[in-house]
Design a protein around this motif. Sequence first.
Motif, mmCIF file in Angstrom:
data_model
loop_
_atom_site.group_PDB
_atom_site.id
_atom_site.type_symbol
_atom_site.label_atom_id
_atom_site.label_comp_id
_atom_site.label_asym_id
_atom_site.label_seq_id
_atom_site.Cartn_x
_atom_site.Cartn_y
_atom_site.Cartn_z
ATOM 1 N N SER A 2 0.825 -1.211 0.000
ATOM 2 C CA SER A 2 0.000 0.000 0.000
ATOM 3 C C SER A 2 0.862 1.265 0.000
ATOM 4 N N VAL A 3 0.226 2.376 -0.312
ATOM 5 C CA VAL A 3 0.917 3.669 -0.256
ATOM 6 C C VAL A 3 1.470 3.890 1.144
ATOM 7 N N GLU A 4 0.658 3.610 2.161
ATOM 8 C CA GLU A 4 1.099 3.801 3.543
ATOM 9 C C GLU A 4 2.361 3.002 3.841
ATOM 10 N N ASP A 5 2.352 1.735 3.465
ATOM 11 C CA ASP A 5 3.502 0.866 3.723
ATOM 12 C C ASP A 5 4.750 1.350 2.994
ATOM 13 N N ARG A 6 4.573 1.807 1.770
ATOM 14 C CA ARG A 6 5.715 2.276 0.989
ATOM 15 C C ARG A 6 6.301 3.552 1.579
ATOM 16 N N VAL A 7 5.438 4.489 1.998
ATOM 17 C CA VAL A 7 5.920 5.730 2.615
ATOM 18 C C VAL A 7 6.638 5.407 3.926
ATOM 19 N N ILE A 8 6.037 4.566 4.743
ATOM 20 C CA ILE A 8 6.649 4.195 6.024
ATOM 21 C C ILE A 8 7.998 3.519 5.799
ATOM 22 N N ARG A 9 8.088 2.668 4.783
ATOM 23 C CA ARG A 9 9.365 2.003 4.477
ATOM 24 C C ARG A 9 10.446 3.023 4.144
ATOM 25 N N ILE A 10 10.090 4.021 3.340
ATOM 26 C CA ILE A 10 11.050 5.057 2.951
ATOM 27 C C ILE A 10 11.482 5.871 4.170
ATOM 28 N N ILE A 11 10.529 6.260 5.000
ATOM 29 C CA ILE A 11 10.848 7.037 6.198
ATOM 30 C C ILE A 11 11.711 6.207 7.142
ATOM 31 N N ALA A 12 11.364 4.951 7.319
ATOM 32 C CA ALA A 12 12.136 4.064 8.208
ATOM 33 C C ALA A 12 13.565 3.891 7.710
ATOM 34 N N GLU A 13 13.722 3.742 6.402
ATOM 35 C CA GLU A 13 15.072 3.609 5.835
ATOM 36 C C GLU A 13 15.908 4.841 6.157
ATOM 37 N N ASP A 50 6.653 8.526 -8.501
ATOM 38 C CA ASP A 50 6.664 9.330 -9.725
ATOM 39 C C ASP A 50 5.800 10.582 -9.560
ATOM 40 N N ILE A 51 6.095 11.320 -8.483
ATOM 41 C CA ILE A 51 5.380 12.557 -8.173
ATOM 42 C C ILE A 51 6.400 13.677 -7.993
ATOM 43 N N SER A 69 3.860 15.139 10.444
ATOM 44 C CA SER A 69 3.819 13.776 10.997
ATOM 45 C C SER A 69 3.880 12.765 9.863
ATOM 46 N N VAL A 70 4.095 11.522 10.215
ATOM 47 C CA VAL A 70 4.092 10.453 9.216
ATOM 48 C C VAL A 70 2.731 10.407 8.518
ATOM 49 N N ALA A 71 1.661 10.532 9.285
ATOM 50 C CA ALA A 71 0.310 10.500 8.703
ATOM 51 C C ALA A 71 0.107 11.635 7.698
ATOM 52 N N SER A 72 0.624 12.821 8.003
ATOM 53 C CA SER A 72 0.448 13.953 7.082
ATOM 54 C C SER A 72 1.265 13.761 5.807
ATOM 55 N N VAL A 73 2.431 13.147 5.915
ATOM 56 C CA VAL A 73 3.234 12.848 4.723
ATOM 57 C C VAL A 73 2.481 11.851 3.845
ATOM 58 N N ILE A 74 1.915 10.827 4.448
ATOM 59 C CA ILE A 74 1.135 9.835 3.693
ATOM 60 C C ILE A 74 -0.044 10.514 2.997
ATOM 61 N N ALA A 75 -0.746 11.375 3.711
ATOM 62 C CA ALA A 75 -1.887 12.087 3.119
ATOM 63 C C ALA A 75 -1.431 12.958 1.952
ATOM 64 N N GLY A 76 -0.302 13.623 2.111
ATOM 65 C CA GLY A 76 0.231 14.462 1.043
ATOM 66 C C GLY A 76 0.589 13.659 -0.190
ATOM 67 N N VAL A 77 1.231 12.519 0.006
ATOM 68 C CA VAL A 77 1.599 11.654 -1.112
ATOM 69 C C VAL A 77 0.329 11.151 -1.817
ATOM 70 N N LYS A 78 -0.659 10.721 -1.050
ATOM 71 C CA LYS A 78 -1.914 10.260 -1.646
ATOM 72 C C LYS A 78 -2.574 11.367 -2.463
ATOM 73 N N GLY A 79 -2.549 12.586 -1.933
ATOM 74 C CA GLY A 79 -3.124 13.719 -2.657
ATOM 75 C C GLY A 79 -2.403 13.978 -3.980
ATOM 76 N N LEU A 80 -1.082 13.911 -3.965
ATOM 77 C CA LEU A 80 -0.316 14.130 -5.189
ATOM 78 C C LEU A 80 -0.561 13.010 -6.201
ATOM 79 N N ILE A 81 -0.698 11.794 -5.727
ATOM 80 C CA ILE A 81 -1.001 10.673 -6.634
ATOM 81 C C ILE A 81 -2.381 10.883 -7.261
ATOM 82 N N ALA A 82 -3.350 11.295 -6.470
ATOM 83 C CA ALA A 82 -4.707 11.510 -6.967
ATOM 84 C C ALA A 82 -4.732 12.636 -8.015
ATOM 85 N N ARG A 83 -3.981 13.703 -7.787
ATOM 86 C CA ARG A 83 -3.931 14.815 -8.744
ATOM 87 C C ARG A 83 -3.312 14.381 -10.064
#
Length: 86
Positions: A2-13, A50-51, A69-83
Amino acid sequence: MSVEDRVIRIIAEQAMIEPSDVAMTDTMQDLGIDSMGLVECIFALEEEFDIEVPFNANEPENSDFDISSVASVIAGVKGLIARQKD
């Protein structure tokens, strides 16, 4: 993955911790990610999804991309993907 898992993986790395240690309420500072690490996170997110993240590393408080926060980064990424799909 999921998008959430991918963002969390990047942040964790970037924080050099396990993804399971990343909480949605964590800030980048909580995770030990400094300004340079944040920029690297942004680059990794852009490549992964690819955003183009509208982020000014010199003035993050004036950015259109919420990194509070991590949640806000995920929301931002989802918004950019949707756009992108429009």
